[in-house]
Design a protein around this motif. Structure first.
Motif, PDB file in Angstrom:
ATOM      1  N   GLN A 174       0.820  -1.213   0.000  1.00 20.72           N
ATOM      2  CA  GLN A 174       0.000   0.000   0.000  1.00 20.72           C
ATOM      3  C   GLN A 174       0.860   1.272   0.000  1.00 20.72           C
ATOM      4  O   GLN A 174       0.551   2.235   0.679  1.00 20.72           O
ATOM      5  N   THR A 175       1.953   1.264  -0.754  1.00 15.46           N
ATOM      6  CA  THR A 175       2.855   2.404  -0.831  1.00 15.46           C
ATOM      7  C   THR A 175       2.795   3.004  -2.230  1.00 15.46           C
ATOM      8  O   THR A 175       2.798   2.269  -3.217  1.00 15.46           O
ATOM      9  N   TYR A 176       2.743   4.344  -2.298  1.00 16.25           N
ATOM     10  CA  TYR A 176       2.589   5.030  -3.568  1.00 16.25           C
ATOM     11  C   TYR A 176       3.502   6.251  -3.631  1.00 16.25           C
ATOM     12  O   TYR A 176       3.799   6.874  -2.604  1.00 16.25           O
ATOM     13  N   LYS A 177       3.913   6.603  -4.844  1.00 13.29           N
ATOM     14  CA  LYS A 177       4.616   7.854  -5.126  1.00 13.29           C
ATOM     15  C   LYS A 177       3.631   8.733  -5.885  1.00 13.29           C
ATOM     16  O   LYS A 177       3.066   8.311  -6.897  1.00 13.29           O
ATOM     17  N   ILE A 178       3.415   9.957  -5.385  1.00  9.62           N
ATOM     18  CA  ILE A 178       2.444  10.868  -5.979  1.00  9.62           C
ATOM     19  C   ILE A 178       3.142  12.183  -6.328  1.00  9.62           C
ATOM     20  O   ILE A 178       3.852  12.752  -5.494  1.00  9.62           O
ATOM     21  N   GLU A 179       2.922  12.634  -7.566  1.00 10.47           N
ATOM     22  CA  GLU A 179       3.485  13.905  -8.016  1.00 10.47           C
ATOM     23  C   GLU A 179       2.356  14.910  -8.196  1.00 10.47           C
ATOM     24  O   GLU A 179       1.361  14.632  -8.860  1.00 10.47           O
ATOM     25  N   LEU A 180       2.528  16.085  -7.586  1.00  9.42           N
ATOM     26  CA  LEU A 180       1.513  17.136  -7.638  1.00  9.42           C
ATOM     27  C   LEU A 180       2.137  18.454  -8.089  1.00  9.42           C
ATOM     28  O   LEU A 180       3.302  18.724  -7.812  1.00  9.42           O
ATOM     29  N   ASP A 181       1.326  19.272  -8.747  1.00 10.06           N
ATOM     30  CA  ASP A 181       1.707  20.631  -9.138  1.00 10.06           C
ATOM     31  C   ASP A 181       0.743  21.620  -8.504  1.00 10.06           C
ATOM     32  O   ASP A 181      -0.366  21.261  -8.088  1.00 10.06           O
ATOM     33  N   ASN A 182       1.160  22.877  -8.478  1.00 10.96           N
ATOM     34  CA  ASN A 182       0.318  23.983  -8.024  1.00 10.96           C
ATOM     35  C   ASN A 182      -0.285  23.744  -6.640  1.00 10.96           C
ATOM     36  O   ASN A 182      -1.470  23.971  -6.412  1.00 10.96           O
ATOM     37  N   GLU A 198       2.262   3.108  -7.981  1.00 11.01           N
ATOM     38  CA  GLU A 198       2.323   2.170  -6.867  1.00 11.01           C
ATOM     39  C   GLU A 198       3.748   1.651  -6.754  1.00 11.01           C
ATOM     40  O   GLU A 198       4.357   1.242  -7.746  1.00 11.01           O
ATOM     41  N   ILE A 199       4.280   1.677  -5.554  1.00 13.10           N
ATOM     42  CA  ILE A 199       5.633   1.182  -5.306  1.00 13.10           C
ATOM     43  C   ILE A 199       5.504  -0.264  -4.821  1.00 13.10           C
ATOM     44  O   ILE A 199       5.035  -0.517  -3.712  1.00 13.10           O
TER      45      ILE A 199
END
Length: 93
Positions: free
Chosen positions: A8-16, A71-72
């Motif tokens: 249940q591990t994730y990498k999330i990329e966000l802007d603004n 998902e990692i």
């Protein structure tokens, strides 16, 4: 094999993102890593028990633009090391 050991591990990329604190101080996941490059924020998270990635998305949508979610999944090597370590600890007890 790898799907059996998902964690249940994730990498999330966000802007603004206007308020990074609102993202990193969530009750539905634990932030394990965070980095910021210019306007881009990348966080690694581990979901809390009984939380889905959809709930995380709903939490993050009002806070910034989601560019990607990855998902990692542990590598076979990571799984092997975890199992050997766990087995050794069980035998020592």
């Amino acid at each position: 094999i790898k799907s059996k050991y998902k964690n249940q591990t994730y990498k999330i990329e966000l802007d603004n993102v206007e308020n990074i604190t609102a993202i990193t101080e969530s009750l539905i996941f634990e932030k394990t890593k965070s980095q910021t490059n210019h306007e881009k924020h990348i966080i690694d998270i581990k979901l809390n028990q009984n939380i889905s990635i959809n709930q995380v998305i709903q939490h993050l949508l009002p806070l910034g633009e989601i560019n990607q979610i990855i998902e990692i999944v542990p590598s076979i090597n990571d799984i092997f090391i975890e199992q050997v370590t766990s087995s050794n600890q069980n035998h020592q007890n």
